[in-house]
Design a protein around this motif. Structure first.
Motif, short mmCIF file in Angstrom:
data_model
loop_
_atom_site.label_atom_id
_atom_site.label_comp_id
_atom_site.label_asym_id
_atom_site.label_seq_id
_atom_site.Cartn_x
_atom_site.Cartn_y
_atom_site.Cartn_z
N SER A 116 0.84 -1.20 0.00
CA SER A 116 0.00 0.00 0.00
C SER A 116 0.87 1.25 0.00
O SER A 116 0.59 2.22 -0.72
N ALA A 117 1.96 1.23 0.79
CA ALA A 117 2.88 2.36 0.82
C ALA A 117 3.58 2.55 -0.52
O ALA A 117 3.73 3.68 -1.01
N SER A 157 -2.21 5.07 2.72
CA SER A 157 -0.98 4.43 2.24
C SER A 157 -0.26 3.67 3.35
O SER A 157 0.72 2.98 3.08
N ARG A 158 -0.74 3.78 4.58
CA ARG A 158 -0.14 3.08 5.71
C ARG A 158 -1.02 1.92 6.20
O ARG A 158 -0.77 1.38 7.27
N ASP A 163 -6.75 0.03 -1.54
CA ASP A 163 -7.25 1.22 -2.22
C ASP A 163 -6.14 2.02 -2.88
O ASP A 163 -6.32 2.57 -3.97
N SER A 164 -4.96 2.11 -2.23
CA SER A 164 -3.85 2.82 -2.85
C SER A 164 -3.39 2.12 -4.12
O SER A 164 -2.99 2.77 -5.09
N VAL A 165 -3.43 0.80 -4.12
CA VAL A 165 -3.05 0.04 -5.31
C VAL A 165 -4.05 0.31 -6.43
O VAL A 165 -3.67 0.54 -7.59
N LEU A 166 -5.34 0.27 -6.10
CA LEU A 166 -6.38 0.54 -7.09
C LEU A 166 -6.20 1.92 -7.71
O LEU A 166 -6.28 2.08 -8.93
N VAL A 167 -5.97 2.94 -6.88
CA VAL A 167 -5.83 4.31 -7.38
C VAL A 167 -4.66 4.42 -8.35
O VAL A 167 -4.74 5.11 -9.38
N PHE A 168 -3.56 3.75 -8.05
CA PHE A 168 -2.41 3.78 -8.96
C PHE A 168 -2.80 3.31 -10.35
O PHE A 168 -2.47 3.97 -11.35
N TRP A 169 -3.50 2.19 -10.44
CA TRP A 169 -3.86 1.66 -11.76
C TRP A 169 -4.89 2.53 -12.45
O TRP A 169 -4.88 2.67 -13.69
#
Length: 551
Positions: A116-117, A157-158, A163-169
């Motif tokens: 996530s980070a 991100s911690r 969700d952070s992974v999803l947003v990246f893609w």
């Protein structure tokens, strides 16, 4: 010239000069990217700092980490399991990443959260690149700085959630669309591939949001005819191969129950209905964004000015689409709007970039910083006093210095900004926010952890198990499963607990339940031996060979 000296001079002297010039040229080319690199690396360091120090939170963190662990237990990377049972809830990419990392380095809080980070820092990088693409180099790194120091993106991100992974893609899909729109057909294929990987992370929403925004953008520009230039056949085939192959395998393996759960209940019904009582009013995300966007949401007030000046509308269009889409959904959770913040950061970076030259344009935003801080403090106090008053009063001495320091940083930034010193004000605001985040990590979260008992309860419960007993849990959190390293027959219904214990005949049974819930299990629970009490929880045992008289 001497026929021997000339080649010698050429071979010894000139390359040195050319090499120095070459290195200088490379250095000159790289120098504009230094602010970007600094922002991304600082974002990653901030997310990784103390990442494994705090226990996993219930429910999602502990549950997702356990799903990754059971991939290693079962050796089955295609059918996910939780607590020993098939788990048809989410796609597998995040769990694959955590399981692979755990296989190499062991499974703990850090390895459960690290991806996530990493992807959070990746989103900062893509946000900066999009800001540069649409506005200017300075707007780009400012956008990355804004995202890295916004409250909710930092918090997400911690956490060991995806969700952070999803947003990246999703951001990569948007970047791919933009590249294709600007005349690079390979960009469209990148968009399809990124949407596919995002679908493998958290479902079709990874394609729905970028696709909706791209359609609205073309419609707004009266360019829907450009959809004909998209390589639909190759793109959809790529998306299906990347994003839908796991769903196809699940259908072949498990049939209709798999599809009804993963795509029916947890995808379609999540939008049209309410999943797991996670409802909310239509304005649910207004307070979420007011708090989660701190401290930079004061500068959202400048978006209309930038748009009136003919700036790229895509960031604001994205934010509007995300807000409306998830506000219309029946199921609501704060993390659903995480994809709002990168494009909000891009628009804010553009506002700050314009204010670099015209400080007067930012006076209203700087003046509003204090009001946003007061709203934040009021929300923290209201939440704590209403839901956890005793714990909040204990926590206040650790929290108050951080809130005070944060307020001072905002006040200093406001004064500097109102005096026209925008670069210094932005630096103070970012530094003060980072200091506040560090105080949260090193002072506030450890104090909160003192009131979180589940890791201690799980360790006590595990100490009473040998592996051959019937293990039953009543009202137990997911962390009981993760931290005990055991699977449990977990129920919220007291009748199911009674059936398990009474149906165990002469087998040994270990039962874990909250002390204040034992009344639900009377009278038959009185026949169990009380083995250990741990901070409001109790471990009960029915020894092997003993039976319980049940009504």
């Amino acid at each position: 010239m001497d026929p021997v000296a000339a080649p010698l001079k050429a071979s010894l002297g000139e390359p040195r000069t050319q090499g120095a010039e070459g290195r200088w040229a490379v250095s000159t080319r790289l120098r504009p990217w230094c602010p970007y690199l600094a922002v991304v690396l600082a974002s990653l360091a901030l997310s990784l700092l103390g990442l494994g120090a705090s226990p996993l939170w219930d429910q999602d963190e502990a549950k997702y980490a356990q799903v990754a662990r059971e991939i290693l237990w079962t050796g089955d990377w295609l059918t996910l399991h939780w607590n020993g049972q098939p788990w048809f809830v989410h796609p597998p990419l995040y769990f694959w990443l955590v399981a692979a990392t755990a296989h190499l380095a062991g499974l703990g809080e850090f390895t459960a959260r690290v991806w996530s980070a990493v992807f959070g820092a990746g989103s900062v990088a893509l946000t900066a690149l999009l800001g540069r693409e649409w506005f200017s180099p300075r707007a780009g790194w400012l956008a990355g700085l804004v995202l890295a120091t916004s409250l909710q993106p930092f918090a997400q991100s911690r956490l060991a959630v995806f969700d952070s992974v999803l947003v990246f893609w999703m951001l990569l899909a948007l970047l791919g669309f933009w590249k294709g729109y600007r005349g690079r057909p390979g960009g469209y294929l990148l968009a399809f591939a990124a949407a596919g990987v995002g679908t493998l992370t958290k479902g079709p929403v990874a394609a729905a949001i970028p696709g909706l925004v791209a359609f609205l953008y073309l419609a707004g520009r009266r360019e829907l005819g450009r959809l004909r230039e998209v390589p639909w056949a190759a793109g959809l085939a790529l998306y299906a191969a990347v994003g839908l192959s796991w769903y196809a395998v699940g259908f072949v393996r498990h049939g209709k129950p798999f599809v009804d759960s993963v795509l029916g209940y947890y995808t379609v019904h999540r939008f049209l209905g309410v999943v797991e009582s996670q409802a909310g009013p239509v304005w649910y995300y207004v307070p979420v964004l007011l708090l989660g966007g701190l401290p930079w949401n004061a500068f959202w007030l400048g978006w209309p000015r930038v748009l009136r000046e003919g700036a790229q509308p895509l960031p604001v269009l994205w934010c509007a689409a995300v807000f409306v889409f998830f506000s219309a959904a029946g199921t609501k959770l704060p993390n659903y709007v995480l994809s709002f913040y990168p494009m909000a950061a891009v628009a804010t970076g553009a506002v700050l970039d314009a204010g670099w030259q015209r400080p007067r344009d930012l006076r209203g935003s700087f003046a509003a910083l204090g009001a946003f801080w007061l709203v934040f403090c009021g929300a923290v106090a209201a939440y704590g006093l209403r839901l956890h008053p005793a714990e909040f009063r204990v926590l206040l001495p650790a929290l108050a210095p951080g809130l005070g320091a944060f307020g001072l940083a905002l006040a200093a930034a406001a004064v500097l900004g109102l005096r026209g010193r925008v670069p210094t004000a932005v630096a103070v605001l970012a530094a003060g926010t980072v200091a506040f985040f560090l105080l949260l990590v090193w002072r506030v979260v450890p104090e909160v952890d003192r009131h979180r008992v589940h890791r201690e309860v799980a360790s006590a419960a595990a100490a009473w198990t040998r592996g051959d007993e019937v293990r039953v849990a009543y009202w137990a959190p997911a962390s009981l499963v993760f931290y005990s390293g055991r699977t449990w027959r977990a129920y919220l219904d007291p009748d199911r607990v009674r059936q398990e214990v009474c149906g165990a005949a002469r087998s040994r049974v270990v039962l874990v339940a909250p002390e204040d819930r034992l009344v639900d299990l009377q009278p038959w629970v009185a026949g169990l031996d009380r083995r250990q009490e741990v901070r409001g929880w109790v471990v009960l045992e029915k020894p092997a060979g003993q039976t319980v008289r049940c009504p």
